[in-house]
Design a protein around this motif. Structure first.
Motif, PDB file in Angstrom:
ATOM      1  N   LEU A   8       0.829  -1.201   0.000  1.00  0.00           N
ATOM      2  CA  LEU A   8       0.000   0.000   0.000  1.00  0.00           C
ATOM      3  C   LEU A   8       0.864   1.252   0.000  1.00  0.00           C
ATOM      4  N   THR A   9       0.409   2.260  -0.713  1.00  0.00           N
ATOM      5  CA  THR A   9       1.053   3.566  -0.620  1.00  0.00           C
ATOM      6  C   THR A   9       0.667   4.183   0.729  1.00  0.00           C
ATOM      7  N   SER A  14      -3.339   5.157   4.874  1.00  0.00           N
ATOM      8  CA  SER A  14      -4.086   6.174   5.607  1.00  0.00           C
ATOM      9  C   SER A  14      -5.584   5.886   5.572  1.00  0.00           C
ATOM     10  N   SER A  15      -6.065   5.525   4.418  1.00  0.00           N
ATOM     11  CA  SER A  15      -7.483   5.215   4.255  1.00  0.00           C
ATOM     12  C   SER A  15      -7.885   3.980   5.059  1.00  0.00           C
ATOM     13  N   ARG A  16      -7.012   2.982   5.101  1.00  0.00           N
ATOM     14  CA  ARG A  16      -7.331   1.735   5.809  1.00  0.00           C
ATOM     15  C   ARG A  16      -7.311   1.884   7.326  1.00  0.00           C
ATOM     16  N   ILE A  17      -6.328   2.624   7.844  1.00  0.00           N
ATOM     17  CA  ILE A  17      -6.190   2.689   9.302  1.00  0.00           C
ATOM     18  C   ILE A  17      -6.774   3.972   9.884  1.00  0.00           C
ATOM     19  N   VAL A  21      -2.248  11.088   6.563  1.00  0.00           N
ATOM     20  CA  VAL A  21      -1.002  10.763   5.869  1.00  0.00           C
ATOM     21  C   VAL A  21       0.184  11.374   6.607  1.00  0.00           C
ATOM     22  N   ARG A  22       0.040  12.618   7.060  1.00  0.00           N
ATOM     23  CA  ARG A  22       1.142  13.277   7.789  1.00  0.00           C
ATOM     24  C   ARG A  22       1.469  12.564   9.089  1.00  0.00           C
ATOM     25  N   GLN A  26       5.131  11.303   9.821  1.00  0.00           N
ATOM     26  CA  GLN A  26       5.880  12.016  10.845  1.00  0.00           C
ATOM     27  C   GLN A  26       5.925  11.310  12.195  1.00  0.00           C
ATOM     28  N   CYS A  27       4.887  10.546  12.518  1.00  0.00           N
ATOM     29  CA  CYS A  27       4.809   9.947  13.859  1.00  0.00           C
ATOM     30  C   CYS A  27       4.991   8.433  13.879  1.00  0.00           C
TER      31      CYS A  27
END
Length: 72
Positions: A8-9, A14-17, A21-22, A26-27
């Motif tokens: 996954l990109t 991001s969509s799945r979890i 995106v940031r 970043q974290c």
């Protein structure tokens, strides 16, 4: 035994979890999600592909059996 992985990109992850995106970049990346375990950089490039099965496994660690049943 052939293992298949779902790549996954960052945007797809991001969509799945349901994390921004940031936040992933970043974290989570390199503090919870590690290169070679949770993501790869194919062909030595800059692009990052997350290995869904490894990410999911890490997210589910620590859940009790009752928690896992409740998720079904």
């Amino acid at each position: 035994m052939i293992m298949t992985h779902t790549y996954l990109t960052t945007e797809e992850l991001s969509s799945r979890i349901k994390y921004d995106v940031r936040t992933i970049r970043q974290c989570l990346k390199d503090s919870v999600l590690f290169e070679g375990v949770h993501y790869i950089r194919p062909f030595g490039g800059r692009k990052i592909l997350f290995i869904w099965e490894r990410v999911e496994e890490t997210m589910l660690q620590g859940l009790s059996v009752n928690d896992a049943i409740g998720m079904m």
